[in-house]
Design a protein around this motif. Structure first.
Motif, PDB file in Angstrom:
ATOM      1  N   ALA A 274       0.833  -1.208   0.000  1.00 40.76           N
ATOM      2  CA  ALA A 274       0.000   0.000   0.000  1.00 40.76           C
ATOM      3  C   ALA A 274       0.864   1.252   0.000  1.00 40.76           C
ATOM      4  O   ALA A 274       0.596   2.212  -0.736  1.00 40.76           O
ATOM      5  CB  ALA A 274      -0.927  -0.016   1.213  1.00 40.76           C
ATOM      6  N   LYS A 279      -2.511  -0.377  -5.664  1.00 37.22           N
ATOM      7  CA  LYS A 279      -3.917  -0.121  -5.356  1.00 37.22           C
ATOM      8  C   LYS A 279      -4.775  -1.380  -5.331  1.00 37.22           C
ATOM      9  O   LYS A 279      -5.758  -1.447  -4.601  1.00 37.22           O
ATOM     10  CB  LYS A 279      -4.500   0.872  -6.378  1.00 37.22           C
ATOM     11  N   ARG A 280      -4.422  -2.356  -6.158  1.00 33.24           N
ATOM     12  CA  ARG A 280      -5.246  -3.568  -6.268  1.00 33.24           C
ATOM     13  C   ARG A 280      -4.368  -4.821  -6.155  1.00 33.24           C
ATOM     14  O   ARG A 280      -3.435  -4.987  -6.945  1.00 33.24           O
ATOM     15  CB  ARG A 280      -6.006  -3.578  -7.602  1.00 33.24           C
ATOM     16  N   GLU A 308      -6.632  -0.595   3.035  1.00 37.55           N
ATOM     17  CA  GLU A 308      -7.275   0.712   2.879  1.00 37.55           C
ATOM     18  C   GLU A 308      -6.694   1.738   3.846  1.00 37.55           C
ATOM     19  O   GLU A 308      -6.508   2.905   3.486  1.00 37.55           O
ATOM     20  CB  GLU A 308      -8.780   0.583   3.116  1.00 37.55           C
ATOM     21  N   GLY A 312      -4.209   1.682   0.132  1.00 41.21           N
ATOM     22  CA  GLY A 312      -4.627   0.760  -0.922  1.00 41.21           C
ATOM     23  C   GLY A 312      -6.129   0.844  -1.156  1.00 41.21           C
ATOM     24  O   GLY A 312      -6.856   1.504  -0.405  1.00 41.21           O
ATOM     25  N   GLU A 313      -6.582   0.174  -2.186  1.00 37.95           N
ATOM     26  CA  GLU A 313      -8.009   0.225  -2.510  1.00 37.95           C
ATOM     27  C   GLU A 313      -8.706  -1.132  -2.408  1.00 37.95           C
ATOM     28  O   GLU A 313      -9.696  -1.262  -1.714  1.00 37.95           O
ATOM     29  CB  GLU A 313      -8.194   0.798  -3.935  1.00 37.95           C
TER      30      GLU A 313
END
Length: 337
Positions: A274, A279-280, A308, A312-313
């Motif tokens: 992260a 992000k994924r 998160e 990160g997402e």
């Protein structure tokens, strides 16, 4: 029916509480953690640690996690185990009888073994559903079976499947499952395995410490039953099957209790990725053939929150093999090999 000409097949997993209540979770943890192969400390320290500290304090916390995991059908681990049993039975036919068994709690391995004994099967195939051998999983099942069967008057032909991490059918099944989640659409892939204390891994090859082994690069001669080595080999086989480049993925170990467990740690890796701007992440858990607390909750919920929190997402957990047709085919090949 003359069972002397039939084969009993036991699909054995660790186990699950009977229900998501503190009393049931306490019973499960008590039996599980008092196993000398699971916590391999000297007897008195083990008993004090497990029964006075771990079980009393962990049971209420674990119950909340099991409440998150539980479905209308019950524990996913047991639900999928029974689906595997039924589908494999249908595929094998009447020459076999397939049983679900758990090392701890229900349906208890002891009870299932006694069913096999009483029904006088001519052969028994035992498959601990752990792709990579570890003393605390496959090892404890083997030891338990040996002790129980030693009491029998008539001991049938027995075959014990110790591991299958490199079986082509297993690699194919997990590869196809991963492909369903379109790995090319993620920034990074993490292959996460259940952790073990370093000392347990070192016992497999005491002449070479696990922290000094080169199994990260290639399978060493002494690595056949080394959990760490087989985890890395599983990852290499899956990466090759998927056409991944070394930079596309990372291997890590989850569910640690102390810092003296196998590294790198999955939770720390999530934070690191992260912070690097990833992000994924697609998470794959090839040590588990059925979704459970460690996959659905630890990875799917706890790691998502951690990711998160640090920028990160999305963490996407690849669904485990569960009752996938290719997993049933893998089991069938293990039985017929």
């Amino acid at each position: 029916m003359d069972n002397s000409k039939r084969t009993a097949v036991l699909l054995v997993n660790v186990g699950t509480p009977d229900e998501p209540k503190v009393s049931a979770v306490r019973r499960y943890l008590f039996e599980f953690l008092n196993d000398r192969r699971v916590i391999d400390l000297p007897l008195i320290p083990q008993k004090l640690l497990v029964n006075l500290i771990i079980v009393p304090f962990r049971a209420p916390k674990s119950t909340k996690l099991y409440e998150m995991l539980w479905t209308d059908e019950g524990s996913p681990l047991l639900v999928n185990a029974n689906k595997n049993r039924d589908k494999l039975q249908a595929s094998l036919g009447n020459d076999y009888q397939v049983f679900t068994a758990m090392r701890y709690q229900n349906p208890h391995l002891r009870k299932v073994l006694r069913q096999v004994r009483d029904q006088r099967f001519g052969k028994m195939i035992i498959i601990p559903v752990f792709p990579q051998y570890a003393s605390s999983t496959t090892g404890t099942i083997g030891q338990f079976v040996s002790k129980e069967v030693a009491k029998w008057t008539v001991i049938p032909e027995i075959r014990f499947v110790s591991q299958f991490y490199d079986h082509p059918a297993f690699i194919k099944a997990f590869t196809e499952r991963i492909k369903e989640f379109k790995p090319e659409t993620y920034d990074h892939i993490v292959f996460s395995y259940h952790g073990l204390p370093n000392r347990q891994v070192d016992k497999v090859h005491p002449e070479i410490a696990s922290t000094e082994c080169t199994c990260e690069q290639a399978m060493p001669e002494h690595g056949k039953y080394c959990y760490k080595a087989t985890c890395y080999q599983t990852t290499r086989l899956l990466a090759k099957s998927l056409g991944l480049k070394p930079d596309d993925y990372t291997l890590s170990f989850q569910s640690r209790l102390t810092k003296n467990w196998l590294k790198p740690f999955s939770d720390e890796l999530v934070i690191q990725k992260a912070k690097e701007g990833v992000k994924r992440i697609l998470f794959v858990a090839p040590a588990f053939v059925a979704d459970c607390l460690e996959t659905t909750v630890e990875i799917g919920v706890e790691y998502q929150e951690l990711f998160e929190e640090h920028g990160g997402e999305k963490i996407q957990l690849v669904e485990s093999l569960n009752d996938h047709p290719l997993w049933i085919e893998t089991l069938k090949e293990l039985i017929n090999s």
